[in-house]
Design an enzyme around this catalytic site. Structure first.
Site: not given
Length: 275
Positions: A72, A129
């Site tokens: 992503s 992340k």
């Protein structure tokens, strides 16, 4: 994925058991019966050949480094869709495969580390992340400005981001350098789209994580209060439990899009250290 890890562990144990069983007992019986030491069944032959390979792969993947592919745009501009990365599996302690239980403690995440983990609301998949808040930190995100323990981060405008490959269309995002304590890094921010405002205090045993693409990242600011699968409540739902860490991302070893790299290929990203 959990299923791949499970299959790898099962095959390693199975082939190892068959090879050891033959080595200790069955080979002697065959030799006594037929007088031939090399009269091996096909299953034993395959187990003896594949066990060392499977064991090496399992050890490397579980305790040294594991490959992942970025799916992503949440970590743009630092990680792009199609990046293949390596994750250090021992940076935060050695963990057992499948259940991810830590059995040797080595280190803890630092603010600014890019980490791979299984989020509480999606435990079947690996996410990536950046660590923004450590246990005990007070985090605020208002108007695209990040504040850590009362200190607002400073930003340096680098221009407008130009997307590449499947990331084309992100040309309206502002490219900035964020002076996060311990790790200066680049972030993307929408010029007219504010996402994920709030204030949080990180509990003990948890971390607060965010994507570098601040307006296009499903991170701790937006994680659900209940499990999407069964509706059960998720304790401290905005935060990443330490037990769900998989490792620290440290290197890009390939970048390509599409099956077998039939899409775009970017050789310039090979060997790039993840900051």
């Amino acid at each position: 994925m959990v299923w791949f890890e499970t299959i790898l562990v099962v095959l390693t144990l199975l082939t190892g058991f068959i090879w050891l069983l033959d080595k200790l007992f069955l080979a002697k019986r065959r030799a006594a019966r037929s007088g031939l030491l090399d009269d091996e069944p096909v299953l034993v032959d395959y187990s003896r050949a594949f066990f060392p390979v499977l064991a090496i792969v399992l050890i490397l993947r579980s305790f040294i480094a594991e490959p992942y592919k970025i799916p992503s745009a949440s970590m743009m501009p630092n990680l792009l869709i199609g990046d293949f990365i390596l994750v250090n599996k021992f940076a935060y302690g050695l963990r057992l495969p499948i259940n991810n239980k830590k059995f040797i403690s080595i280190g803890e995440p630092k603010r600014g580390d890019v980490v791979v983990f299984k989020p509480p609301h999606d435990p079947e998949n690996n996410w990536i992340k950046r660590v923004i808040g450590l246990p005990g930190d007070r985090i605020s995100f208002q108007g695209n400005t990040l504040t850590v323990n009362g200190q607002a981060m400073t930003y340096k405008m680098l221009g407008t981001y130009t997307g590449r490959g499947v990331a084309q269309g992100t040309d309206s995002a502002a490219l900035l350098e964020e002076d996060l304590p311990g790790r200066t890094h680049k972030v993307l921010e929408g010029l007219d789209n504010l996402v994920g405002a709030g204030e949080w205090e990180v509990p003990a045993g948890y971390y607060f994580v965010m994507g570098d693409n601040r307006d296009n990242s499903e991170d701790g600011r937006l994680w659900p209060e209940v499990s999407p699968k069964d509706g059960s409540p998720i304790p401290n739902h905005n935060f990443l439990p330490e037990k769900d860490l998989r490792g620290k991302a440290f290197l890009i070893w390939l970048n390509c899009e599409g099956w077998f790299c039939k899409g775009s290929f970017d050789a310039s990203r090979i060997g790039t250290k993840i900051q």
